[in-house]
Write a protein that holds these residues in place. Sequence first.
Motif, PDB file in Angstrom:
ATOM      1  N   UNK A 127      33.607  34.376  34.699  1.00  0.00           N
ATOM      2  CA  UNK A 127      32.703  35.118  35.200  1.00  0.00           C
ATOM      3  C   UNK A 127      31.981  34.951  36.673  1.00  0.00           C
ATOM      4  N   UNK A 128      31.883  33.702  36.906  1.00  0.00           N
ATOM      5  CA  UNK A 128      31.246  33.038  37.907  1.00  0.00           C
ATOM      6  C   UNK A 128      32.533  32.669  39.201  1.00  0.00           C
ATOM      7  N   UNK A 129      33.694  32.892  38.641  1.00  0.00           N
ATOM      8  CA  UNK A 129      34.680  32.491  39.702  1.00  0.00           C
ATOM      9  C   UNK A 129      34.647  31.229  40.130  1.00  0.00           C
ATOM     10  N   UNK A 130      34.401  30.109  39.258  1.00  0.00           N
ATOM     11  CA  UNK A 130      34.454  28.765  39.171  1.00  0.00           C
ATOM     12  C   UNK A 130      35.890  28.093  39.236  1.00  0.00           C
ATOM     13  N   UNK A 131      36.431  27.722  40.403  1.00  0.00           N
ATOM     14  CA  UNK A 131      38.065  27.231  40.157  1.00  0.00           C
ATOM     15  C   UNK A 131      37.986  25.677  40.162  1.00  0.00           C
ATOM     16  N   UNK A 173      34.097  42.287  41.492  1.00  0.00           N
ATOM     17  CA  UNK A 173      34.005  42.812  39.983  1.00  0.00           C
ATOM     18  C   UNK A 173      35.614  42.719  39.742  1.00  0.00           C
ATOM     19  N   UNK A 174      36.586  42.966  40.781  1.00  0.00           N
ATOM     20  CA  UNK A 174      37.935  42.923  40.664  1.00  0.00           C
ATOM     21  C   UNK A 174      38.743  41.902  40.869  1.00  0.00           C
ATOM     22  N   UNK A 175      37.942  40.753  41.044  1.00  0.00           N
ATOM     23  CA  UNK A 175      38.775  39.360  41.624  1.00  0.00           C
ATOM     24  C   UNK A 175      39.121  38.819  40.201  1.00  0.00           C
ATOM     25  N   UNK A 176      40.464  38.674  40.037  1.00  0.00           N
ATOM     26  CA  UNK A 176      41.019  38.065  38.784  1.00  0.00           C
ATOM     27  C   UNK A 176      40.637  36.707  38.669  1.00  0.00           C
ATOM     28  N   UNK A 177      40.708  36.027  37.457  1.00  0.00           N
ATOM     29  CA  UNK A 177      40.438  34.512  37.242  1.00  0.00           C
ATOM     30  C   UNK A 177      41.729  34.031  36.555  1.00  0.00           C
ATOM     31  N   UNK A 242      30.466  42.460  38.095  1.00  0.00           N
ATOM     32  CA  UNK A 242      31.302  41.727  37.456  1.00  0.00           C
ATOM     33  C   UNK A 242      31.335  41.636  36.002  1.00  0.00           C
ATOM     34  N   UNK A 243      30.115  41.691  35.358  1.00  0.00           N
ATOM     35  CA  UNK A 243      30.053  42.054  33.928  1.00  0.00           C
ATOM     36  C   UNK A 243      30.484  43.307  33.572  1.00  0.00           C
ATOM     37  N   UNK A 249      38.901  40.664  35.185  1.00  0.00           N
ATOM     38  CA  UNK A 249      38.821  39.009  35.469  1.00  0.00           C
ATOM     39  C   UNK A 249      39.353  38.378  34.074  1.00  0.00           C
ATOM     40  N   UNK A 250      39.079  38.943  33.071  1.00  0.00           N
ATOM     41  CA  UNK A 250      38.971  38.063  31.725  1.00  0.00           C
ATOM     42  C   UNK A 250      40.442  37.557  31.728  1.00  0.00           C
TER      43      UNK A 250
END
Length: 256
Positions: A127-131, A173-177, A242-243, A249-250
Amino acid sequence: MLPELTAIRYVTPLKEGGSLPGIVEADDDGTYVLKFRGAGQGLKVLVAEVIVAGIARLIEVPVPDLAVIDLDARIARYEADEEVQDLLTASVGTNLGVDYLPGSLGYDGSRPPSADLAERIIWLDALTANVDRTWSNPNLLVWHGRTWAIDHGAALYFHHSWPGRAPSPERFAAQPFDASRHVLRDVAGDVARRHDELAVVLSDDAIERVVADVPDEWLEPTAELADVAAVRAAYLLMLRARLGSPAAWLPDGVAA
């Protein structure tokens, strides 16, 4: 709001941290890991720490308590290490204190969390794009038999582009994880199936309260975000977007 404390003694630096955090004693008789406003990427790292930790609490991921800790210029005068003294001098004012967990151990996989907690942590990071939760840098501690998530300054990286670019909720919102290198990928089950359960906790009001915990002086206006209120609203907009787009991103099928 976060407790407001004053540092009364600088104890020691934590040399393993890239931004050179240090342990301090505060006037509540507590001991804290201090994240400095004058280190690394500055105030935005502190903002990310507060927001991600607030979301973590809402979805029942253990995180240390936080406090806003004022650092007096006089403390720097008694530090012999020149690098540390420069950092302390650059960080006079309010900094972020993270409750020190004495006796905690860095996560090495020997005491993994439950699949439930692993899924919550991966969902939080997605959710928070924490890599920054890989075997190279797990950013997890084991304390009193529980797994604690720490060090979220690398999350919400979109705000580092704000000085020259307007916020783009659609882009975030569209950034994959990519969970393929996540330290808990082999412990968790299907993270995607947890989305509805976890997202429902993050109502607009709940997110607003989390963002409200960030001190005004840590929110930096830009040409596109004219004041603190606009910056705060931008974080809300980005997280809500994002939510609202979980399919983008899921991570699917996290477990090996």
